[in-house]
Design a protein around this motif. Sequence first.
Motif, short mmCIF file in Angstrom:
data_model
loop_
_atom_site.label_atom_id
_atom_site.label_comp_id
_atom_site.label_asym_id
_atom_site.label_seq_id
_atom_site.Cartn_x
_atom_site.Cartn_y
_atom_site.Cartn_z
N ASN A 141 4.97 -121.03 -27.61
CA ASN A 141 6.25 -121.68 -27.34
C ASN A 141 6.73 -121.37 -25.92
OD1 ASN A 141 8.71 -123.19 -28.25
ND2 ASN A 141 9.68 -121.20 -27.85
N GLN A 143 4.85 -120.82 -23.36
CA GLN A 143 3.94 -121.41 -22.40
C GLN A 143 3.99 -122.95 -22.40
OE1 GLN A 143 0.10 -119.83 -23.35
NE2 GLN A 143 0.66 -117.69 -22.80
N ALA A 144 4.73 -123.58 -23.33
CA ALA A 144 4.75 -125.07 -23.40
C ALA A 144 5.42 -125.63 -22.13
CB ALA A 144 5.51 -125.52 -24.63
N PRO A 145 4.77 -126.60 -21.44
CA PRO A 145 5.34 -127.16 -20.20
C PRO A 145 6.54 -128.05 -20.51
CG PRO A 145 3.24 -128.21 -20.72
CD PRO A 145 3.45 -127.16 -21.74
N ARG A 146 7.44 -128.07 -19.60
CA ARG A 146 8.65 -128.85 -19.77
C ARG A 146 8.36 -130.36 -19.70
NH1 ARG A 146 13.38 -127.20 -15.82
NH2 ARG A 146 13.02 -125.28 -16.99
N GLY A 147 7.39 -130.69 -18.98
CA GLY A 147 7.08 -132.12 -18.79
C GLY A 147 6.26 -132.72 -19.91
N LYS A 148 5.93 -131.95 -20.88
CA LYS A 148 5.12 -132.46 -22.00
C LYS A 148 5.91 -132.27 -23.28
CE LYS A 148 0.70 -131.48 -19.78
NZ LYS A 148 -0.58 -130.81 -19.88
N PRO A 149 6.68 -133.24 -23.62
CA PRO A 149 7.55 -133.12 -24.79
C PRO A 149 6.79 -132.90 -26.09
CG PRO A 149 8.22 -134.98 -23.42
CD PRO A 149 6.93 -134.53 -22.87
N VAL A 152 5.85 -129.37 -26.43
CA VAL A 152 7.01 -128.52 -26.69
C VAL A 152 7.43 -128.63 -28.15
CG1 VAL A 152 9.45 -128.20 -26.13
CG2 VAL A 152 7.82 -128.62 -24.31
N GLU A 153 7.38 -129.86 -28.68
CA GLU A 153 7.75 -130.07 -30.09
C GLU A 153 6.78 -129.36 -31.02
OE1 GLU A 153 8.68 -133.73 -33.17
OE2 GLU A 153 8.03 -134.15 -31.12
N SER A 156 7.47 -125.70 -30.89
CA SER A 156 8.71 -125.34 -31.59
C SER A 156 8.51 -125.33 -33.10
CB SER A 156 9.83 -126.33 -31.20
OG SER A 156 10.10 -126.23 -29.82
#
Length: 758
Positions: A141, A143-149, A152-153, A156
């Motif tokens: 979580n 390390q998830a990039p902000r630009g890859k929704p 990230v989901e 999460s």
Amino acid sequence: MTVKMEFEECLKDSPRFRAAIEAVEGDVSELETRLEKLVKQCNAMLEAGRTYCQSSKSFVNGLRELGCHLSDEPTMGDCLEKFSKKLSIILLAQEELIENTQKTVKMKLQSFVKDDVKRFKDARKEFERSSETLEAALGRNAQAPRGKPHEVEEASQALTHARKSFRSGTLDYVLQINVIESKKKTDLLMAMLSLMETQAAFFQQGHQSLTELEEYRKQLGNEYTQLVLNSARDKRDMEQRHGDIKKKDESYDESILDFSPDAASGIAIEGYLYKRASNAFKTWSRRWFSIQKNQLVYQKKFKEQPTVVVEDLRLCTVKPCAEQERRFCFEVVSPSKSCLLQADSERQQQGWMSAVQNSIASAFQDRREEACSPRERCSSVSAGTINLCMGEQKDYKALEEVQAIPGNCQCCDCGEPGPDWASINLGITLCITCSGIHRSLGVHFSKVRSLTLDSWEPELIKLMCELGNTAINRIYEARIDEITIKKPHPSSPRQDKESWIRSKYVEKKFIHKLPETGRGTPLRRSSARRHRATTQEKLIQRPPIKPKPNRATLARNTGLTPTEIMNSIGSHKDEEEVEDLSGLHPGALLYRSAALQHFPVMADALAHGADVNWVNVAEESKTPLIQAATVNSLAACEFLLQNGANVNQADSNGRGPLHHATILGHTGVVCLFLKRGADYNKKDINQKDPITIAVDSANADIVTLLRLTKMNKEMREMEGGFAQSGDETYQDIFRDFSQMASNNPEKLKRRSADIKTP
């Protein structure tokens, strides 16, 4: 339930929570290790207990079997039976204790380790797995990039799922921690409580079982104390008997020659003898012979039936057999046959011959007691001749005169009435049982003779009348009241009588000990006895004996009171010579009392260890026998000779007792000395022998006796070593002189002036 950790702390997953988790895990791991070790130790204890119970059962069975074996001894049999029963009950309770320990301790501890600790470990594994998953989800979580929704989901969702799983596992783990912490206390406490209750029940049951035996144990303890005392006394008696036997000659044959016609087994005497076969080979065989039921029998083995040699001892006689090449042979002759036997030694040969003769006499005595009154006899027994119912009666002069002395109507040692045996060197009468025991002591302690079966010389009868049981018991039983040993009675076992007699005469336990100081009562000599010593006092001036200051008084030595001593020797003070014998040691006391003819004092001196051949250097090295000879006392001379006096021991002038008796013209004493083997050729310092002295003093009777003895000896030497000790004429002359010396001594004062030297 005790809460070890709060559930809210687990949701935070703080470092404090992690540290607490590690501490709990360490405690549980240590607890597991110790519980596993304790389970192993409990298992070993239970196995050892089972082994102990099995061994104890075997031990109790052994006690029960031993009790059955000792059933003839009530104390031991009853004790072992009761104790084995109680021990069996205790063993059953111990087995129950082991089984309860197995159930309550071992199984409970094993269940805690296998179940509760296992659940704790499983919960810990789940906690560790969910913790690792949560760590991984948190990392993804972060390390998830902000630009890859979409990433990230996904991260999460994975984190939410991991947190849910971690919380569930953590809560379960904390629950197990709290459960195991609480159950650890309850299970261990319950196990220990059950163990203690089981132990208490076991010991209570054992205590109750043993309490039931409390009275019996006290009673048994008292019996044990008495047994210890009895055992110590028996041990002392056995050690005493052991020492007595060790003092004897070590040859086995001498320890069995004890004639006992009234033995409980019915065996009067027994032992090994060689027997010559009656077949043509004349072989010799060693057999176990015994005299029982008036029969002579033998057997080779213990269980075989005895072979009868002589069916009735009253119809046989016994005699020595010197014709055989073998030594120590004797022959038992009966009307139908004869049996040639051989002993191992001369003493054993004499013992067996004496036993056969005594058995013959005992058989006739039993027969007479059954058929006649005590004073009527219908048979007479001698060494080789038996006359049955011929109207001949035994001369009872010795029996009547000796038993007439006060105290002689009962056995000196056991009190049996009507004793018809005597010890001639002690001067006492004995029953047949005690006479056999006296004979076993040896002739250096006691010389036994029958008052009815043996011939008695006048001087022996006179000697027996001078002493007696009362006088001797005053000496040898002087301290009987101070000692706990009980004197035997007529019905006492033979062992008790033998122990008493050995203590009395051999060990001399009951005589008065010699004190170191003290003054005694003067010993007096009556005018009658003083008159008999007049000749000696004219010829020989006797210097006074130097007394020893550290010896016993006469009154203490003899056990008599001063009044008794004075009354026994003289009744009028103005007719008495007073001679103080206090302070004399036993040898000197024997020497002086021999001159005074006081027989109880002589016996007392010998009892206290006086040397019968004691030499008085102050009086020309004379001996007690010379003193008795000079006062012309046949009985005193006989007493000393029977107690081992040397008839040829000379004084400093080279004169023996025979010289002194010849010089003083004491014919009866000369006759006695010659019969006892005195040397009539012995010369004094003046080179005079008794014959020369008798001729010089013109004593016809003494010359006759001396010449007759010399001639008789020369005739025997000419006939060879197997000749008899003298012909009938020689024996008759000596018998006549003995009778005259005892009954009519005035007839022996005949003198002749025309006797020539041979």
